[in-house]
Design a protein around this motif. Structure first.
Motif, mmCIF file in Angstrom:
data_model
loop_
_atom_site.group_PDB
_atom_site.id
_atom_site.type_symbol
_atom_site.label_atom_id
_atom_site.label_comp_id
_atom_site.label_asym_id
_atom_site.label_seq_id
_atom_site.Cartn_x
_atom_site.Cartn_y
_atom_site.Cartn_z
ATOM 1 N N VAL A 1 0.654 -1.207 -0.316
ATOM 2 C CA VAL A 1 -0.075 0.279 -0.156
ATOM 3 C C VAL A 1 0.787 0.698 0.236
ATOM 4 C CG1 VAL A 1 -1.778 1.396 1.154
ATOM 5 C CG2 VAL A 1 -2.265 -0.916 0.725
ATOM 6 N N ALA A 2 1.578 0.877 1.350
ATOM 7 C CA ALA A 2 3.007 2.747 0.968
ATOM 8 C C ALA A 2 2.882 2.585 -0.437
ATOM 9 C CB ALA A 2 3.589 2.134 1.660
ATOM 10 N N LEU A 3 4.073 1.724 -1.082
ATOM 11 C CA LEU A 3 4.278 2.479 -2.955
ATOM 12 C C LEU A 3 3.830 2.473 -3.832
ATOM 13 C CD1 LEU A 3 6.618 -1.303 -3.323
ATOM 14 C CD2 LEU A 3 7.543 1.009 -2.218
ATOM 15 N N TYR A 4 2.055 2.123 -3.849
ATOM 16 C CA TYR A 4 1.215 2.636 -3.994
ATOM 17 C C TYR A 4 1.105 3.620 -4.282
ATOM 18 C CZ TYR A 4 -2.848 2.404 -7.332
ATOM 19 O OH TYR A 4 -3.828 2.613 -8.498
ATOM 20 N N LEU A 5 0.833 3.802 -2.942
ATOM 21 C CA LEU A 5 0.634 5.320 -2.751
ATOM 22 C C LEU A 5 1.588 6.579 -3.370
ATOM 23 C CD1 LEU A 5 -0.809 5.036 1.343
ATOM 24 C CD2 LEU A 5 -1.943 5.701 -0.949
ATOM 25 N N GLY A 6 2.477 5.860 -3.225
ATOM 26 C CA GLY A 6 3.516 6.812 -4.055
ATOM 27 C C GLY A 6 3.883 7.192 -5.066
ATOM 28 N N VAL A 7 3.028 6.016 -5.823
ATOM 29 C CA VAL A 7 3.453 5.983 -6.924
ATOM 30 C C VAL A 7 2.404 6.967 -7.279
ATOM 31 C CG1 VAL A 7 3.088 4.336 -8.942
ATOM 32 C CG2 VAL A 7 4.681 3.678 -7.595
ATOM 33 N N THR A 8 0.928 6.612 -6.952
ATOM 34 C CA THR A 8 -0.219 6.547 -7.019
ATOM 35 C C THR A 8 0.333 8.733 -7.349
ATOM 36 O OG1 THR A 8 -1.265 5.397 -6.560
ATOM 37 C CG2 THR A 8 -2.473 7.422 -7.250
ATOM 38 N N HIS A 9 0.648 9.241 -6.047
ATOM 39 C CA HIS A 9 0.289 10.420 -6.267
ATOM 40 C C HIS A 9 1.677 11.367 -6.224
ATOM 41 C CE1 HIS A 9 -2.162 9.958 -2.079
ATOM 42 N NE2 HIS A 9 -2.597 10.541 -3.431
ATOM 43 N N ALA A 10 2.901 10.031 -6.709
ATOM 44 C CA ALA A 10 4.058 11.737 -7.162
ATOM 45 C C ALA A 10 4.855 10.417 -8.253
ATOM 46 C CB ALA A 10 5.217 11.122 -5.639
ATOM 47 N N PRO A 11 3.905 10.302 -8.950
ATOM 48 C CA PRO A 11 4.924 9.516 -10.149
ATOM 49 C C PRO A 11 5.972 9.251 -10.589
ATOM 50 C CG PRO A 11 2.821 9.712 -11.280
ATOM 51 C CD PRO A 11 3.000 10.676 -9.494
ATOM 52 N N LEU A 12 6.470 10.335 -10.685
ATOM 53 C CA LEU A 12 7.324 10.654 -11.578
ATOM 54 C C LEU A 12 8.703 10.378 -10.425
ATOM 55 C CD1 LEU A 12 6.891 12.962 -14.199
ATOM 56 C CD2 LEU A 12 7.015 10.395 -14.702
ATOM 57 N N GLU A 13 8.669 10.519 -9.212
ATOM 58 C CA GLU A 13 9.262 10.604 -8.466
ATOM 59 C C GLU A 13 9.396 9.027 -7.868
ATOM 60 O OE1 GLU A 13 11.020 11.963 -4.129
ATOM 61 O OE2 GLU A 13 10.672 13.101 -6.781
ATOM 62 N N PHE A 14 8.313 8.306 -7.345
ATOM 63 C CA PHE A 14 8.864 6.939 -7.103
ATOM 64 C C PHE A 14 8.384 5.755 -8.320
ATOM 65 C CE2 PHE A 14 7.411 9.863 -3.348
ATOM 66 C CZ PHE A 14 8.495 9.037 -2.447
ATOM 67 N N ASN A 15 8.015 5.732 -9.807
ATOM 68 C CA ASN A 15 7.549 4.795 -10.165
ATOM 69 C C ASN A 15 8.809 3.185 -10.856
ATOM 70 O OD1 ASN A 15 8.567 6.246 -12.716
ATOM 71 N ND2 ASN A 15 7.545 6.764 -13.145
ATOM 72 N N GLN A 16 10.409 4.050 -11.060
ATOM 73 C CA GLN A 16 10.883 3.668 -11.782
ATOM 74 C C GLN A 16 11.624 2.875 -10.133
ATOM 75 O OE1 GLN A 16 12.078 3.070 -14.623
ATOM 76 N NE2 GLN A 16 9.709 3.452 -14.837
ATOM 77 N N THR A 17 11.427 3.784 -8.786
ATOM 78 C CA THR A 17 12.618 3.261 -8.104
ATOM 79 C C THR A 17 11.944 2.442 -6.742
ATOM 80 O OG1 THR A 17 11.419 4.556 -6.365
ATOM 81 C CG2 THR A 17 13.520 5.514 -7.844
ATOM 82 N N VAL A 18 10.547 1.821 -7.312
ATOM 83 C CA VAL A 18 9.967 0.956 -6.598
ATOM 84 C C VAL A 18 9.308 -0.349 -7.258
ATOM 85 C CG1 VAL A 18 9.249 2.590 -5.016
ATOM 86 C CG2 VAL A 18 7.027 1.812 -6.545
ATOM 87 N N ARG A 19 9.844 -0.251 -8.680
ATOM 88 C CA ARG A 19 9.466 -1.597 -9.411
ATOM 89 C C ARG A 19 9.957 -3.131 -9.347
ATOM 90 N NH1 ARG A 19 6.379 0.315 -13.648
ATOM 91 N NH2 ARG A 19 7.502 -1.519 -15.665
ATOM 92 N N ASP A 20 11.146 -2.793 -8.827
ATOM 93 C CA ASP A 20 11.594 -3.933 -8.756
ATOM 94 C C ASP A 20 10.855 -4.891 -7.120
ATOM 95 O OD1 ASP A 20 13.054 -4.024 -10.962
ATOM 96 O OD2 ASP A 20 15.349 -3.794 -9.834
ATOM 97 N N GLU A 21 10.657 -4.044 -6.560
ATOM 98 C CA GLU A 21 9.957 -4.421 -5.157
ATOM 99 C C GLU A 21 8.504 -4.273 -5.712
ATOM 100 O OE1 GLU A 21 13.773 -2.805 -3.952
ATOM 101 O OE2 GLU A 21 12.128 -2.141 -5.104
ATOM 102 N N PHE A 22 8.187 -3.817 -6.431
ATOM 103 C CA PHE A 22 6.251 -3.694 -7.100
ATOM 104 C C PHE A 22 5.883 -5.376 -6.933
ATOM 105 C CE2 PHE A 22 2.429 -3.951 -9.392
ATOM 106 C CZ PHE A 22 2.067 -3.515 -8.521
ATOM 107 N N TYR A 23 6.727 -6.172 -8.159
ATOM 108 C CA TYR A 23 6.595 -7.144 -8.430
ATOM 109 C C TYR A 23 6.762 -7.668 -7.506
ATOM 110 C CZ TYR A 23 5.368 -4.843 -12.692
ATOM 111 O OH TYR A 23 4.187 -4.483 -12.922
ATOM 112 N N MET A 24 8.012 -7.691 -6.834
ATOM 113 C CA MET A 24 8.590 -8.717 -5.719
ATOM 114 C C MET A 24 7.005 -8.936 -4.687
ATOM 115 S SD MET A 24 12.248 -7.947 -4.174
ATOM 116 C CE MET A 24 13.747 -7.972 -5.302
#
Length: 574
Positions: free
Chosen positions: A396-419
């Protein structure tokens, strides 16, 4: 700060691979008697050796955390019970079915039954027909005693019944049951030092009573956080002079201190939980300091080292390693709770970028630890109901970050999101966590168009190489994901069933939501009318997250009040 270096954790595996990962469940095959031997009481469908094994598994998986009974005494009583029936049946005077014509009860026998039922349910991934039958016999007997005075044995039985509900993934029922146990413990005076000393004059009896009360205290806090409902035991209810358990229970002692901090976090987390009010930076910083200091007080025997810097004290046992990981993940969980208000809106992230980065990094760390744990031991698979709460909070924390600040977090969290997605694929469709997650997916799909979430296929047929690589990351969690099916055109919310078909269906739905929120097209070069401020890295223009802007980079609530609705939906997962 307790964060894990992903390179170290992937390359060394020191904290995991040196562990004896063979669980008691794997060492013995179930030894159940044939149905012809079943009597009216289901306990006789279990052979003596199997009953003793189940008691040992209970002690390792649950009893070590909440040491409220003497497992050796339980095993001794189980031996006597089953030996007595074997002696009778050995004489030829009657067979086992005749001996067990009536249900047997008694404080010790009911506790034994609930230990067996709880362990069978744990080993059955939340389902056990025999465990359910054992529970039913105890439940009827317990309900008949509700009008009678409570005693220590009855209180122990009630706590194990709550643990049974939790292993069934019925967390609300576990919360209700432990709340009743808390109130009954007040009736016994376990929360008052003078009453405790008067009612339990013998030091050994008093020691067990203390362990029982503090186990109830910790479980009450644990399931209150899990369900989002108030504590049954308030800090003010407990006598300040009431001693804590002795040094023989290091995990429980550590959790008592943890729960005291949790009380403060609970009050703080409620402020601005729906994106309203001001973020209390000083309070969050102080609470984070307290939880990090708490970690420093954990004994070395229970300290988890996710990097290569591990003291040369020999490989921990499986049980010890599980406790180490649990305490580490609980630290991360509390830090996510402390900082999650900053992720409730784009404005808050802009104003608290350092804190937003901290909570996202902690969430990524949790997912890496769980993924590696799943790769190298059976601990995650044996206790998914427990570990999945950590996974869901991090996701949920990753999704909130990507939803509200996609250009800030979308690349940095992708590996962990798919884990995390790979681990979600192993969820039981009927579990409490799965039902909460599925309801959130349904609601997110309903408000998606208001948020500006656009399905990937509706935008472009282009292929993003990073997406292909990220899908493959799910394999790190032990689950193969076919990229051809990872991004299907999913059904609309109206067509979605009340429960998911399986964990893989939830994985696919979450993948689509993540990619729509910014994990796919925001990774590409911005369009000419998309404003990119590299100091803040928030999305604008006509990207996949086409938010209405109020001029400061934050998504506007719009006529539907969508921003508040989004926060409410995500809050349900905390």
């Amino acid at each position: 700060m307790g964060l894990t270096d992903p390179n170290l954790i992937e390359s060394s595996g020191h904290a995991y691979e040196r562990v004896n990962s063979v669980s008691p469940q794997q060492q013995h095959a179930p030894n159940l008697l044939a149905p012809s031997h079943y009597g009216k009481d289901p306990i006789w469908s279990i052979a003596k050796d199997e009953a003793i094994r189940l008691c040992r598994v209970y002690d390792e998986e649950i009893g070590m955390m909440y040491p409220m009974l003497d497992i050796e005494l339980i095993v001794e009583r189980a031996n006597k019970l089953f030996n007595s029936t074997e002696n009778v049946t050995g004489t030829g005077s009657s067979d086992r079915a005749k001996l067990s014509a009536d249900k047997i009860h008694g404080p010790e026998i009911d506790i034994l039954k609930m230990i067996l039922a709880t362990t069978l349910t744990l080993e059955g991934d939340g389902q056990s027909e025999l465990g359910s039958a054992l529970f039913d016999t105890v439940r009827v007997a317990w309900e008949n005693k509700l009008g009678e005075p409570i005693d220590i044995q009855g209180l122990r039985l009630l706590v194990i019944m709550a643990q049974y509900h939790f292993q069934q993934s019925a967390e609300n029922q576990a919360y209700r049951t432990i709340g009743l146990a808390a109130r009954l413990s007040f009736e016994l005076g376990l929360h008052r030092n003078n009453v405790l000393r008067r009612n339990f004059a013998e030091p050994d009896e008093r020691s067990w009573a203390l362990k029982l009360f503090w186990s109830i205290f910790v479980l009450d806090r644990r399931w209150s956080f899990g369900t989002g409902l108030p504590f049954a035991i308030q800090d003010a209810d407990i006598d300040p002079l009431l001693p804590e358990p002795d040094g023989s229970t290091p995990y429980l002692t550590a959790m008592i201190a943890y729960c005291r901090i949790a009380s403060k976090v609970w009050r703080t987390a409620l402020v601005g939980a729906e994106g309203e009010g001001e973020v209390q930076e000083d309070t969050m910083g102080y609470l984070d300091y307290q939880i990090l200091q708490w970690q420093n007080t954990i004994p070395d025997s229970l300290r988890f080292y996710p990097t290569v810097d591990i003291p040369d004290t020999g490989a921990p046992s499986r049980a010890q390693h599980r406790l180490q990981v649990l305490l580490y993940l609980r630290m991360n969980q509390m830090r996510i709770c402390i900082y999650r208000p900053v992720l409730q809106s784009a404005t808050r992230i802009m104003e608290n970028r350092r804190y937003a980065s901290v909570v996202v990094e902690v969430a990524k760390d949790t997912i890496r630890v769980l993924s590696r744990l799943n790769q190298t031991t059976d601990i995650y698979r044996a206790q998914q109901i427990c570990f999945n709460h950590f996974l869901l909070s991090a996701l949920v924390a990753l999704y909130l970050g990507v939803t509200h600040a996609p250009l800030e977090f979308n690349q940095t969290v992708r590996d962990e999101f798919y884990m995390a997605i790979g681990l979600v694929g192993s969820f039981s469709a009927q579990s409490y966590v799965s039902m909460r997650l599925w309801q959130t997916i349904k609601e997110m799909k309903e408000i998606g168009p208001k948020l500006g979430l656009v399905n990937r296929q509706a935008l472009s047929d282009a292929i993003d190489p990073h997406s292909s690589a990220a899908v493959a990351m799910a394999g790190l969690a032990g689950h193969r994901v076919d990229e051809m099916t990872a991004f299907p055109v999913t059904q609309g919310p109206a067509a979605m069933t009340q429960t998911p078909m399986n964990g893989q269906q939830m994985s696919l739905e979450l993948t689509n939501l993540f990619e729509a929120a910014g994990g796919y097209h925001n990774a590409m070069v911005p369009s000419s009318n998309q404003i990119v401020d590299h100091n803040h890295a928030f999305a604008g223009g006509q990207g996949p997250m086409n938010h209405s802007s109020n001029g400061d980079g934050a998504r506007g609530a719009g006529p539907q009040g969508t921003d508040r609705e989004f926060s409410r939906i995500m809050q349900a997962l905390y």
